[in-house]
Design an enzyme around this catalytic site. Structure first.
Site, PDB file in Angstrom:
ATOM      1  N   SER A 105       0.819  -1.205   0.000  1.00 54.86           N
ATOM      2  CA  SER A 105       0.000   0.000   0.000  1.00 54.86           C
ATOM      3  C   SER A 105       0.858   1.262   0.000  1.00 54.86           C
ATOM      4  CB  SER A 105      -0.980  -0.029   1.176  1.00 54.86           C
ATOM      5  OG  SER A 105      -2.074   0.810   0.930  1.00 54.86           O
ATOM      6  N   LYS A 157     -21.161  16.532  10.009  1.00 52.37           N
ATOM      7  CA  LYS A 157     -20.104  16.829  10.979  1.00 52.37           C
ATOM      8  C   LYS A 157     -19.829  15.654  11.917  1.00 52.37           C
ATOM      9  CE  LYS A 157     -16.978  19.461  12.679  1.00 52.37           C
ATOM     10  NZ  LYS A 157     -15.768  19.677  11.877  1.00 52.37           N
TER      11      LYS A 157
END
Length: 288
Positions: A105, A157
């Site tokens: 990765s 949020k």
């Protein structure tokens, strides 16, 4: 008189000794003549400052003719990986990536900044993709009678709150972000491996799966099979060094507490703590 001379000589020797220690601490040791520098990148990548600082030391050393990235990492956070990758791309010295046991990765992302990528046949690499993980603890909180009251400024949020499920709108918004970072990852590989793979070919391989070093070579994700010593020889040739190159390798010494906890060089104590739960849930990760 003889005693004074002896004291002066001893003082000079001691002075040079401590001066050499200071120089070694500041500059990672001094050796003259052309050499290959080995930069270790290991552990989960959560910070880039120390790696970039060491990289700049090698960049500015006129005796360093080439750099070997010794990579042993399963990946890490997106931004630090991209910062290291960007600094490597600014160098005008040859770079060779040497993959150890794992270079997956984010580790593979960084390796793509090299002119040549070398891996062992059994190295685990690939895992090209992006992951965002959330911890859901609603069931546990319900059992102990805990609940959370939220006052927020916008719809998303508190996305990823451990107290509730993600809404369909939140999943779509987060997926869009993950897809954007994924495309940045693929673009970086595509630009770096343009002589080996097309972007479509990379996308076919970039589904998160891991490859052995041998498999990665067959898919043209790496260039050669070999160990660190082989990578150093390749770097020496790219740096126009005659014969066996001298090697400069400096590793940060661990504190006693870091040794006990098994923390790698790119990790700090607060990083270990952050992996324990909610404080890490918003981190995009290039890792397994």
């Amino acid at each position: 008189m003889k005693k004074k001379i002896i004291i002066i000589i001893i003082s000079v020797i001691v002075g040079f000794f401590f001066l050499s220690i200071i120089i070694n601490l500041l500059f990672g040791g001094m050796s003259f003549g052309p050499k290959v520098a080995v930069l270790d990148i290991s552990g989960i990548i959560t910070k880039s400052d120390a790696t970039i600082q060491r990289l700049h030391i090698y960049r500015d050393d006129p005796n360093v003719k080439a750099i070997v990235l010794r990579i042993n990492t399963p990946g890490g956070s997106v931004a630090p990986v991209q910062e290291v990758f960007a600094e490597l791309n600014k160098l005008d010295k040859p770079i060779v990536a040497s993959m150890g046991s794992t270079a997956a990765s984010g580790g593979y992302y960084i390796a793509c900044a090299a002119d040549t990528i070398v891996a062992n046949p059994g190295t685990l690499t690939g895992s090209i993709g992006v992951i965002m993980q959330f911890t859901k603890m609603k069931g546990l909180y319900d059992k102990v009678g805990l609940e959370q009251q939220i006052i927020k400024s916008g719809q998303f949020k508190d996305a990823g709150s451990a107290f509730r499920d993600l809404t369909d709108e939140e999943k779509a918004a987060l997926q869009e972000t993950v897809d954007d970072v994924y495309n940045q990852f693929v673009d970086a590989i595509s630009q770096s491996r343009v002589d080996h793979l097309t972007r479509d070919e990379i996308v076919q391989l970039a589904d998160g799966r891991i490859f052995s070093g041998k498999q990665a070579q067959s898919h043209k994700l790496i260039d050669e099979l070999g160990n660190l010593q082989d990578a150093i020889k390749i770097a020496g040739k790219l740096g126009n060094i005659d014969g066996t190159p001298k090697v400069l390798r400096t590793q940060r010494k661990k504190s006693l507490l870091e040794t006990i906890l098994g923390i790698e060089q790119n990790q700090q104590l607060d990083d270990i703590i952050n992996f324990s739960g909610v404080s890490f849930r918003y981190e995009l990760s290039l890792g397994n």
